[in-house]
Design a protein around this motif. Structure first.
Motif, PDB file in Angstrom:
ATOM      1  N   TYR A 120       0.850  -1.190   0.000  1.00  0.00           N
ATOM      2  CA  TYR A 120       0.000   0.000   0.000  1.00  0.00           C
ATOM      3  C   TYR A 120       0.881   1.234   0.000  1.00  0.00           C
ATOM      4  N   SER A 121       0.722   2.082  -1.015  1.00  0.00           N
ATOM      5  CA  SER A 121       1.399   3.379  -1.030  1.00  0.00           C
ATOM      6  C   SER A 121       0.404   4.436  -0.584  1.00  0.00           C
ATOM      7  N   ALA A 122       0.678   5.023   0.564  1.00  0.00           N
ATOM      8  CA  ALA A 122      -0.193   6.071   1.108  1.00  0.00           C
ATOM      9  C   ALA A 122       0.289   7.419   0.591  1.00  0.00           C
ATOM     10  N   HIS A 123      -0.560   8.098  -0.121  1.00  0.00           N
ATOM     11  CA  HIS A 123      -0.213   9.402  -0.692  1.00  0.00           C
ATOM     12  C   HIS A 123      -0.809  10.520   0.160  1.00  0.00           C
ATOM     13  N   GLY A 124      -0.898  10.291   1.452  1.00  0.00           N
ATOM     14  CA  GLY A 124      -1.502  11.247   2.375  1.00  0.00           C
ATOM     15  C   GLY A 124      -2.721  10.608   3.025  1.00  0.00           C
ATOM     16  N   TYR A 125      -2.741  10.604   4.344  1.00  0.00           N
ATOM     17  CA  TYR A 125      -3.854   9.991   5.062  1.00  0.00           C
ATOM     18  C   TYR A 125      -5.057  10.929   5.130  1.00  0.00           C
ATOM     19  N   GLY A 131      -7.302  18.106  11.480  1.00  0.00           N
ATOM     20  CA  GLY A 131      -8.510  17.581  10.844  1.00  0.00           C
ATOM     21  C   GLY A 131      -9.657  17.490  11.835  1.00  0.00           C
ATOM     22  N   ARG A 132     -10.851  17.242  11.334  1.00  0.00           N
ATOM     23  CA  ARG A 132     -12.021  17.123  12.218  1.00  0.00           C
ATOM     24  C   ARG A 132     -11.855  15.906  13.121  1.00  0.00           C
ATOM     25  N   PRO A 133     -12.038  16.074  14.434  1.00  0.00           N
ATOM     26  CA  PRO A 133     -11.770  14.974  15.378  1.00  0.00           C
ATOM     27  C   PRO A 133     -12.508  13.675  15.057  1.00  0.00           C
ATOM     28  N   ILE A 137     -10.698  10.111  13.942  1.00  0.00           N
ATOM     29  CA  ILE A 137     -10.834   8.860  14.709  1.00  0.00           C
ATOM     30  C   ILE A 137     -11.263   7.722  13.790  1.00  0.00           C
ATOM     31  N   ILE A 138     -12.249   7.983  12.943  1.00  0.00           N
ATOM     32  CA  ILE A 138     -12.776   6.936  12.054  1.00  0.00           C
ATOM     33  C   ILE A 138     -11.714   6.490  11.056  1.00  0.00           C
ATOM     34  N   PHE A 139     -11.081   7.456  10.383  1.00  0.00           N
ATOM     35  CA  PHE A 139     -10.103   7.085   9.354  1.00  0.00           C
ATOM     36  C   PHE A 139      -8.840   6.477   9.943  1.00  0.00           C
ATOM     37  N   ALA A 140      -8.434   6.922  11.110  1.00  0.00           N
ATOM     38  CA  ALA A 140      -7.274   6.314  11.769  1.00  0.00           C
ATOM     39  C   ALA A 140      -7.583   4.862  12.139  1.00  0.00           C
ATOM     40  N   PHE A 141      -8.791   4.623  12.633  1.00  0.00           N
ATOM     41  CA  PHE A 141      -9.199   3.248  12.969  1.00  0.00           C
ATOM     42  C   PHE A 141      -9.168   2.361  11.720  1.00  0.00           C
TER      43      PHE A 141
END
Length: 199
Positions: A120-125, A131-133, A137-141
């Motif tokens: 997986y190449s992450a081009h920015g999370y 960012g909105r809290p 939380i959702i995207f980090a999970f």
């Protein structure tokens, strides 16, 4: 080697064909010159003349760019899984948020059985400082969850590298920093040009 016709095989997956043509044509050329079979998958990839010319084969996947669209999991995930089984790809290299999550989800069992390696190449999370809290939380999970289905994680900026290591998205020795797209701010700074050279 588990690929067809004795060639090593690589599938590059993105949500839209523009990403393939903007970033991955040189990669396809590099690996094809070395005897690899390099295929690509995205929405409407067969409608892209540059993709048809650059890759051995291209596959259309019915992605929706909306991460909440259930068609990604009901149809696109099934198509990717069947494609990986039928074509016997050694490596699947995923990019773009929706395609990368759904593809890793779709291939998690094949990967666990050792039938495919997933990069997986992450081009920015989609989560970041400021960012909105709730969104963070959702995207980090989700990234933490998908890290379980990832053999190697390629990062293109220092902030995401630090975040990946801090969150232990994958084991530290499977996180690889490669300088990404950007501008050398020191070189292009107005202060780097002598006053007498300014027209």
């Amino acid at each position: 080697m588990n690929s067809r016709a004795g060639k090593r095989s690589l599938l590059i997956v993105t949500t839209i064909p523009w990403t393939l043509t903007a970033f991955f044509l040189p990669f396809a050329e590099h690996f094809r010159k070395r005897g690899w079979r390099v295929d690509a998958a995205s929405s409407n990839a067969t409608g892209s003349a540059p993709c048809l010319a650059a890759f051995d084969r291209v596959w259309d996947i019915g992605w929706s760019r909306n991460p909440l669209d259930l068609r990604n999991f009901l149809f696109a995930a099934r198509r990717i899984r069947r494609l990986a089984i039928r074509e016997r790809y050694e490596i699947v290299h995923v990019h773009t948020p929706v395609a990368s999550f759904v593809t890793r989800f779709a291939l998690r069992k094949l990967r666990k059985r050792g039938r495919v390696k997933v990069i997986y190449s992450a081009h920015g999370y989609s989560f970041y400082e400021g960012g909105r809290p709730a969104q963070n939380i959702i995207f980090a999970f989700l990234e933490k969850l998908a890290g379980r289905w990832t053999d190697h994680l390629v990062i293109t900026n220092f902030e995401d590298e630090r975040t990946s290591r801090r969150m232990k998205l994958v084991a530290s020795d499977r996180i690889h920093y490669i300088p990404g797209v950007g501008v050398d701010t020191a070189r292009y700074s107005p202060d780097s040009v002598p006053e007498e050279e300014i027209i």
